[in-house]
Structure formats: structure tokens, C-alpha cells
Design a protein around this motif. Structure first.
Motif, short mmCIF file in Angstrom:
data_model
loop_
_atom_site.label_atom_id
_atom_site.label_comp_id
_atom_site.label_asym_id
_atom_site.label_seq_id
_atom_site.Cartn_x
_atom_site.Cartn_y
_atom_site.Cartn_z
N ASP A 98 45.30 99.90 73.42
CA ASP A 98 44.17 99.19 73.99
C ASP A 98 43.42 98.41 72.91
OD1 ASP A 98 42.17 98.74 76.26
OD2 ASP A 98 40.90 99.73 74.77
N ALA A 99 43.22 99.04 71.76
CA ALA A 99 42.53 98.36 70.65
C ALA A 99 43.33 97.14 70.17
CB ALA A 99 42.32 99.34 69.49
N ALA A 100 44.64 97.25 70.13
CA ALA A 100 45.48 96.12 69.72
C ALA A 100 45.39 94.98 70.74
CB ALA A 100 46.93 96.56 69.54
N ALA A 101 45.37 95.31 72.02
CA ALA A 101 45.24 94.28 73.06
C ALA A 101 43.89 93.58 72.94
CB ALA A 101 45.40 94.90 74.45
N TYR A 103 48.32 87.35 72.21
CA TYR A 103 47.36 86.65 73.04
C TYR A 103 48.15 85.87 74.07
CZ TYR A 103 43.69 83.67 74.74
OH TYR A 103 42.80 83.03 75.57
N ILE A 104 47.86 86.07 75.34
CA ILE A 104 48.67 85.52 76.42
C ILE A 104 48.06 84.24 76.99
CG2 ILE A 104 49.62 86.04 78.71
CD1 ILE A 104 49.42 89.04 77.84
N GLY A 105 46.77 84.06 76.85
CA GLY A 105 46.08 82.97 77.55
C GLY A 105 45.54 83.55 78.84
N VAL A 106 45.44 82.75 79.87
CA VAL A 106 44.92 83.22 81.15
C VAL A 106 46.04 83.91 81.93
CG1 VAL A 106 43.87 82.55 83.34
CG2 VAL A 106 43.14 81.46 81.21
N ALA A 107 45.82 85.17 82.25
CA ALA A 107 46.81 85.96 82.98
C ALA A 107 46.11 87.13 83.65
CB ALA A 107 47.90 86.47 82.04
N SER A 108 46.83 87.80 84.53
CA SER A 108 46.30 89.00 85.18
C SER A 108 46.46 90.20 84.26
CB SER A 108 47.03 89.26 86.50
OG SER A 108 48.35 89.72 86.24
N ASN A 109 45.71 91.22 84.57
CA ASN A 109 45.81 92.47 83.82
C ASN A 109 47.24 93.02 83.88
OD1 ASN A 109 44.46 94.75 82.42
ND2 ASN A 109 45.13 95.86 84.25
N ASN A 110 47.88 92.96 85.05
CA ASN A 110 49.23 93.52 85.18
C ASN A 110 50.26 92.74 84.37
OD1 ASN A 110 48.43 95.61 86.91
ND2 ASN A 110 48.61 94.30 88.70
N VAL A 111 50.12 91.43 84.31
CA VAL A 111 51.03 90.63 83.48
C VAL A 111 50.82 91.01 82.01
CG1 VAL A 111 51.49 88.27 82.65
CG2 VAL A 111 51.34 88.74 85.10
N ALA A 112 49.57 91.23 81.62
CA ALA A 112 49.29 91.64 80.24
C ALA A 112 49.91 93.01 79.94
CB ALA A 112 47.78 91.66 80.00
N GLU A 113 49.84 93.92 80.89
CA GLU A 113 50.45 95.26 80.71
C GLU A 113 51.96 95.12 80.49
OE1 GLU A 113 49.04 98.31 80.67
OE2 GLU A 113 47.14 98.15 81.73
N TYR A 114 52.60 94.32 81.32
CA TYR A 114 54.05 94.12 81.17
C TYR A 114 54.39 93.44 79.85
CZ TYR A 114 56.30 95.75 85.41
OH TYR A 114 56.86 96.55 86.39
N THR A 115 53.55 92.52 79.40
CA THR A 115 53.78 91.86 78.12
C THR A 115 53.71 92.89 76.99
OG1 THR A 115 52.90 89.79 78.97
CG2 THR A 115 53.01 90.02 76.57
N GLY A 116 52.77 93.82 77.07
CA GLY A 116 52.69 94.90 76.08
C GLY A 116 53.97 95.72 76.04
N LEU A 117 54.51 96.00 77.20
CA LEU A 117 55.78 96.73 77.29
C LEU A 117 56.90 95.94 76.61
CD1 LEU A 117 57.86 98.80 78.38
CD2 LEU A 117 57.83 97.49 80.52
N VAL A 118 57.07 94.69 77.01
CA VAL A 118 58.16 93.87 76.48
C VAL A 118 58.05 93.73 74.97
CG1 VAL A 118 59.12 91.52 76.43
CG2 VAL A 118 58.60 92.62 78.62
N ALA A 137 51.89 101.18 74.86
CA ALA A 137 51.70 99.78 75.25
C ALA A 137 50.54 99.66 76.22
CB ALA A 137 52.99 99.22 75.87
N ASP A 138 49.84 98.53 76.11
CA ASP A 138 48.71 98.28 76.98
C ASP A 138 48.50 96.77 77.09
OD1 ASP A 138 46.63 98.94 78.68
OD2 ASP A 138 45.25 99.54 77.10
N GLY A 139 47.71 96.39 78.05
CA GLY A 139 47.35 94.99 78.21
C GLY A 139 46.05 94.92 78.98
N GLY A 140 45.38 93.81 78.84
CA GLY A 140 44.14 93.65 79.55
C GLY A 140 43.79 92.18 79.70
N SER A 188 47.88 91.63 74.96
CA SER A 188 48.63 92.89 75.04
C SER A 188 48.66 93.54 73.67
CB SER A 188 50.05 92.64 75.53
OG SER A 188 50.80 91.94 74.54
N GLY A 189 48.85 94.84 73.68
CA GLY A 189 48.97 95.59 72.44
C GLY A 189 50.06 96.62 72.55
N SER A 190 50.76 96.81 71.45
CA SER A 190 51.84 97.79 71.39
C SER A 190 51.78 98.49 70.03
CB SER A 190 53.20 97.12 71.53
OG SER A 190 53.23 96.25 72.64
N VAL A 191 51.96 99.79 70.05
CA VAL A 191 51.99 100.57 68.83
C VAL A 191 53.31 101.32 68.81
CG1 VAL A 191 50.83 102.38 67.49
CG2 VAL A 191 49.47 100.83 68.91
N ILE A 192 54.06 101.17 67.71
CA ILE A 192 55.35 101.84 67.57
C ILE A 192 55.17 103.01 66.61
CG2 ILE A 192 57.81 101.54 67.13
CD1 ILE A 192 56.40 99.47 69.17
#
Length: 140
Positions: free
Chosen positions: A125-128, A41-56, A9-12, A22-26
Motif C-alpha cells: 500500500d505504501a509503495a502504491a 503510476y498508472i494515470g487515471v484508472a479504477s482501484n481494481n485496475v490498479a490492484e491488478y497492475t500491482g499483481l502483474v 501487491a496492492d493498488g489504489g 500500484s505497489g508490489s513488494v518481493i
């Protein structure tokens, strides 16, 4: 021992905050086969919020694939790995909410979090980046 699924999982964000995704690969832990690639696609957010979204989103998709699987979550975000492992506190409200969502999804599921260097997380990262480029969600 049951099936093991690996979640990369990743986000940016482009700007912090900025347009974020965010991106996630299973991955099947036995065969190494990629079972799903998820981008949000999250819209406007911080990198850390994007990382957590990738996790979720990665956990959500993995549990659809196999609700009884043991999960290994691999991320290049030391912050998320340490917070989800319970070693660091979560102070940011949006991150705390996403962490709570992840914990709710993971309730009763064997899970381990592992930090990996950025180069070993290139698929997520590529998926994000694809989600940010397309400005839409996808689930391949």
C-alpha cells in the motif's frame, strides 16, 4: 522444493476512477528479506485496475529475481484473489486483460493466491501511494 518468493501487491486510486498507482513488494520466503519494491503510476484508472497492475508488476519483478521460484501472492483485494484463483468471473475488459497478462507471466510457475487483511499489506500500500504521490514509476 525450490526457492519461495512472496509478492505483496496492492493498488489504489484517488477517486474511482482517479489518479492511480500500484505497489508490489518481493520478499524472500525463507529469510523474510525484502528483495524489491516496485511502484507504478498508472494515470487515471479504477482501484481494481490498479490492484491488478500491482499483481502483474509484482509477478514480473519476482520472475526476474528467480524465474524458477514458487510464488505466494498476498493481496488485500478479495476480488483479485478470487478471480485469479478461478472462483469468480472477470467481467471488466481492462481487468480481464490484466488478468490474462498475469496468467501468461505465471504459465508454468507454481503460484498460490492468498487474501490478507489490509493492515497486513501495508508495505505494498505504501509503495502504491508513493507512486501516486510521485506520479512516476520506481523500482527499489
Amino acid at each position: 522444493m525450490g526457492r519461495r518468493l512472496i509478492i505483496e501487491a496492492d493498488g489504489g486510486s484517488r477517486g474511482n476512477p482517479g489518479p492511480a498507482g500500484s505497489g508490489s513488494v518481493i520478499i524472500d520466503g525463507g529469510s523474510g528479506e525484502i528483495l524489491a519494491v516496485v511502484g507504478r503510476y498508472i494515470g487515471v484508472a479504477s482501484n481494481n485496475v490498479a490492484e491488478y497492475t500491482g499483481l502483474v508488476e509484482g509477478v514480473r519483478r519476482a520472475l526476474v529475481i528467480d524465474p524458477d521460484a514458487e510464488l505466494l501472492v498476498r493481496m488485500d483485494s478479495k476480488l483479485v484473489v478470487e478471480q485469479m484463483s478461478g472462483r469468480w468471473k472477470i467481467k471488466h475488459p481492462a481487468m480481464a486483460e490484466l488478468a490474462a497478462q498475469a496468467r501468461d507471466l505465471l504459465m508454468g510457475t507454481p503460484v498460490r493466491f492468498e487474501w490478507v487483511p489490509r493492515l497486513q499489506n501495508s508495505r505494498a500500500d505504501a509503495a502504491a501511494n508513493k507512486a501516486m504521490d510521485l506520479r512516476t514509476d520506481f523500482d527499489d
